[in-house]
Enzyme design. Structure first.
Site, short mmCIF file in Angstrom:
data_model
loop_
_atom_site.label_atom_id
_atom_site.label_comp_id
_atom_site.label_asym_id
_atom_site.label_seq_id
_atom_site.Cartn_x
_atom_site.Cartn_y
_atom_site.Cartn_z
N TRP A 347 91.75 45.00 -49.55
CA TRP A 347 92.98 45.75 -49.30
C TRP A 347 92.73 46.97 -48.42
O TRP A 347 93.68 47.60 -47.96
CB TRP A 347 93.62 46.17 -50.63
CG TRP A 347 92.83 47.13 -51.45
CD1 TRP A 347 91.73 46.86 -52.22
CD2 TRP A 347 93.07 48.53 -51.64
NE1 TRP A 347 91.28 47.99 -52.86
CE2 TRP A 347 92.09 49.04 -52.52
CE3 TRP A 347 94.04 49.41 -51.15
CZ2 TRP A 347 92.03 50.37 -52.91
CZ3 TRP A 347 93.98 50.75 -51.54
CH2 TRP A 347 92.98 51.21 -52.42
N ASP A 348 91.47 47.27 -48.18
CA ASP A 348 91.12 48.38 -47.30
C ASP A 348 91.80 48.24 -45.93
O ASP A 348 92.19 49.23 -45.31
CB ASP A 348 89.60 48.41 -47.05
CG ASP A 348 88.76 48.39 -48.30
OD1 ASP A 348 89.28 48.00 -49.37
OD2 ASP A 348 87.58 48.75 -48.22
N GLU A 478 88.21 52.49 -60.14
CA GLU A 478 87.52 51.39 -60.80
C GLU A 478 86.61 51.85 -61.93
O GLU A 478 85.92 51.03 -62.55
CB GLU A 478 86.73 50.58 -59.76
CG GLU A 478 87.64 49.85 -58.78
CD GLU A 478 86.90 49.18 -57.64
OE1 GLU A 478 87.47 48.29 -57.01
OE2 GLU A 478 85.74 49.58 -57.38
N LYS A 591 86.63 57.53 -59.77
CA LYS A 591 85.81 57.06 -58.66
C LYS A 591 86.45 57.40 -57.32
O LYS A 591 85.77 57.81 -56.38
CB LYS A 591 85.60 55.55 -58.78
CG LYS A 591 84.74 54.95 -57.69
CD LYS A 591 84.63 53.44 -57.85
CE LYS A 591 83.77 52.82 -56.77
NZ LYS A 591 83.72 51.35 -56.85
#
Length: 750
Positions: A347-348, A478, A591
């Site tokens: 999805w980056d 995450e 994160k």
């Protein structure tokens, strides 16, 4: 940080040999042309720690999934970008002694990635027992003009005495992937000629041929073929101070573009044509191609060479990873720099990369990235079906090569479903920037319907809360798995359903023929399904802490012990390398941007004070152990006026790999997050927005800079923005006059 790269505005430079950093440097000095790439390995033999890597875009292998406990819905394979033939090989022996920097004394060493011209330059001097010092230099590039060509100029100069040199140019196709799950070899031998070798992938059946031409004045080459290894060698006498130069041209052709029976002929022709053109001519082509690329996307920073080097490195890597010439290709998180993440699409691309290509390469290139997802819509529907969804609901994969999900960690594959939202947002972002709403009728609406159907089925009604909820998810953070009601996931799910319905009504009204095609093809009932979507979006549970005035990352987040990052012992960092997973999951540490990811996407929907409260709260708890995190924080910090924090986060984003912040460079560079560095400047410091059909800027200047400038392509125009201590100048370099908003004031630029 592990700072060892010399600061230079246009080059990445190692000015001495670092045996302990060879693998990391191989990542940093990678080169590519959108179709293929090569890690910065040495041409000659190196017996120390190294990761040889040569990659071809679109050529992959479905490596069998390896998990301890199989779960229903797991994909059968994890797609891997293939380490392919080592085409750069040049072996050198001086009076019988092999040149190997791991074994010989290195007197001097210089390696440089020339970003302006797309060249990898290297020179070194070694002490060879007997004849003394020998200097070797090389220039390497993969051609931006001839995308199936790699070229090397390799020179040998004895400094102390005459020598007998044996020089061997070779292609070694006997390669394996370091990340193979079962140590399986992914290639099978097809055939060879004295100067070429052809291989085919198991299972996927991709064929590739590598062919070479070698040129050295007054040298006679001897051919040797040994199955997967083909080589040409020559023995020459080189006088003291004399230089002998080998020119190597490699043609690399695959069945992506040629029939398998034609591969050897095609690759041989590429190499032969390059030999006829000559190295200097090819070099001139390369320089011209890169000059053209830089003309439209360079960012100039005055007074801060580290910041300048950082952004140019990010732009350079993005330009050589994806060019938009082939709609079958996408952008792997490591690009052509390593094996990690399998070279697959994440999805980056939608979240970070599309805005960069949209503004620097134009809407046609960005459109290719959107069409890539449209072409995989049926696979996304099948991915959802495997997990129990129905009626055309689409779940786009977390990781893919061909539209199928190929990621096998349950907390990602099954739970990190927010990825669907970014794909929908990319359609919206493209349309608001280009104004091309007809894209909805051609492609976009079908994708939006599939995504909205998924969200409608993924949500359920909670009798206790009397709200719709989305349970058992992993948000962008995450370091939290299997949580309920992740704010970002719930928010973007609602937005997707609302936007899909709005888009459906627009297409129905403006493109009735396309509407009928879509309605029939996707069995879409706008009234019945629209009513369901509105019911969910109007009554979704969005967790918040009203006392603190923040959106809660998920239900129960405040039950965690609230420790701030500043109070962490630095010996515990990075957490993912020092702490157990259990300890990470129970901590409050984040994160990467999670709530802030949603606020970044939808900045226009939140007052500045709401943005600031959420930013202050979550930034103090974020460890930035994802490369995707600093850029979002940089943009939002600039938005709330904290320019020092924005600068800190920008520098971390842009120099993440150059300074090896997360101590993982040897695995490859963070290509997709590099687009975030561009966002940090253009959307952060530059304050660029494209809401409401008008381009606007609200520039801010970090105190460390004397000024900065950038260009963007907007609706057929090239707009130049120059920010200095005396003010901001926005001008039009090409195209029709354009109304823009600068610091709240509207004006027309000509």
């Amino acid at each position: 940080m592990n700072k060892y790269i010399k600061t230079d505005p246009w080059s990445i430079i190692e000015d001495r040999f670092h045996p302990g950093r060879v693998r990391a440097a191989e990542s940093l000095f990678s080169i590519g042309n959108g179709a293929m790439g090569q890690r910065g390995n040495f041409e000659e033999t190196y017996t120390g720690e190294s990761l040889r890597g040569s990659y071809i875009g679109g050529v992959y292998y479905p490596d069998k999934t390896r998990v301890g406990w199989w779960k229903n819905g797991y994909p059968e394979y994890f797609a891997k970008v293939l380490n392919s033939a080592f085409w750069i090989g040049i072996g050198v022996k001086i009076n019988g002694v092999e040149i190997d920097l791991h074994k010989l004394t290195v007197v001097s060493f210089h390696r440089e990635l020339d970003m302006k011209r797309g060249l990898l330059l290297r020179s070194f001097t070694v002490e060879v027992p007997g004849p003394g010092r020998v200097e070797i230099s090389s220039t390497r590039f993969v051609s931006m003009e001839r995308t199936e060509l790699g070229a090397i100029r390799y020179s040998v100069t004895p400094l102390d005495s005459e020598v007998e040199a044996e020089i061997c140019s070779y292609i070694d196709a006997d390669v394996r992937n370091e990340d193979a799950n079962y140590n399986e070899k992914f290639w099978e031998f097809v055939g060879n000629t004295p100067r070429s070798v052809t291989m085919r992938t198991h299972k996927t059946g991709f064929g590739v041929c590598w062919a070479m031409e070698n040129v050295m004045e007054c040298a006679i080459f001897t051919d040797v073929t040994e199955g997967e290894l083909v080589r040409e060698s020559t023995k020459v006498t080189i006088g003291k101070g004399e230089t002998r130069t080998l020119y190597k041209y490699a043609g690399i052709c695959s069945t992506l573009n040629h029939r398998e029976k034609d591969l050897e002929q095609a690759a041989t022709k590429v190499a032969a044509d390059a030999r006829s053109a000559g190295f200097d001519s090819l070099l001139a082509e390369q320089e011209k191609a890169w000059a053209s690329k830089w003309a439209g996307c360079d960012i100039v920073i005055q007074g801060d060479d580290e910041a300048q080097q950082g952004i140019r490195y990010c732009i350079f890597m993005l330009l050589q990873t994806y060019t938009g010439k082939d709609s079958r290709l996408n952008i792997g998180p490591k690009g052509f720099t390593g094996e990690k993440y399998g070279g697959s699409t994440y999805w980056d691309t939608e979240a970070y990369c599309i805005p960069f290509y949209l503004s620097t390469e134009g809407q046609d290139v960005a459109r290719q990235l959107l069409i890539y997802r449209y072409n995989h819509l049926d696979e996304a529907i099948d991915n959802a079906r495997k997990l129990g969804f129905k009626d055309g609901a689409a779940l786009y994969p977390m990781v893919t090569m061909n539209g199928e999900e190929c990621h096998n960690e349950w907390e990602i594959t099954f739970e990190e479903i927010h990825r669907n939202g970014s794909i929908a947002f990319a359609i919206y972002n493209y349309i608001r920037y280009t104004g091309e709403r007809e894209y909805l009728a051609q492609y976009g609406l079908e994708v939006l319907i599939g995504i909205a159907r998924f969200w409608a089925q993924r949500a359920n009604f909670s009798e206790e809360k009397q709200k719709f909820v989305i349970l058992g998810v992993t948000g962008p953070n995450e370091y939290e798995n299997n949580v309920n009601n992740n704010w970002y996931t719930n928010y973007i799910a609602c937005w997707c359903m609302d936007y899909a319905l709005e888009s459906a009504h627009w297409v129905k009204e403006n493109y009735p023929n396309d509407w009928e095609r879509i309605r029939s093809k996707r069995s879409f009932d706008i009234t019945a399904e629209g009513d369901v979507w509105r019911q969910i979006t109007g009554n979704m549970h969005l967790p918040e802490d009203k006392e603190l005035g923040i959106f809660l990352q998920q239900d129960g987040y405040m039950d965690k012990e609230q420790v701030l990052v500043k109070d962490l012992d630095t010996s515990n960092r990075p957490l993912n390398q020092k702490w157990s997973w259990d300890r990470i999951l129970r901590s409050c540490f984040i994160k990467q941007a999670d709530v802030l990811q949603g606020i970044y996407y939808f900045q226009d929907k939140f007052p500045k004070d709401v943005i600031e409260r959420n930013f202050r709260f979550y930034e103090q708890r974020t460890v930035h152990e994802s490369s995707l995190s600093p850029c979002v924080h940089s943009v939002l910090a600039a938005r709330i006026g904290d320019i020092d924090k924005a600068y800190e986060m920008y520098l971390r984003a842009s120099r993440l790999d150059l300074d090896d912040y997360n101590r993982e460079n040897e695995e490859g560079c963070h290509i997709t997050s590099m687009a975030g560095s561009w966002l940090s400047i253009v959307e952060g410091f530059g304050g660029m927005r494209a809401d409401g059909g008008m381009l606007s800027f609200s520039p801010r200047l970090p105190r460390q800079w004397d000024g900065y400038s950038f260009k963007v392509i907007y609706r057929g125009r090239i707009v130049h923005v120059n920010v200095t201590k005396s003010g901001t100048d926005v001008s039009l370099e090409s195209g029709e006059p354009l109304a823009v908003n600068v610091d709240g004031k509207q004006r027309t630029i000509n």
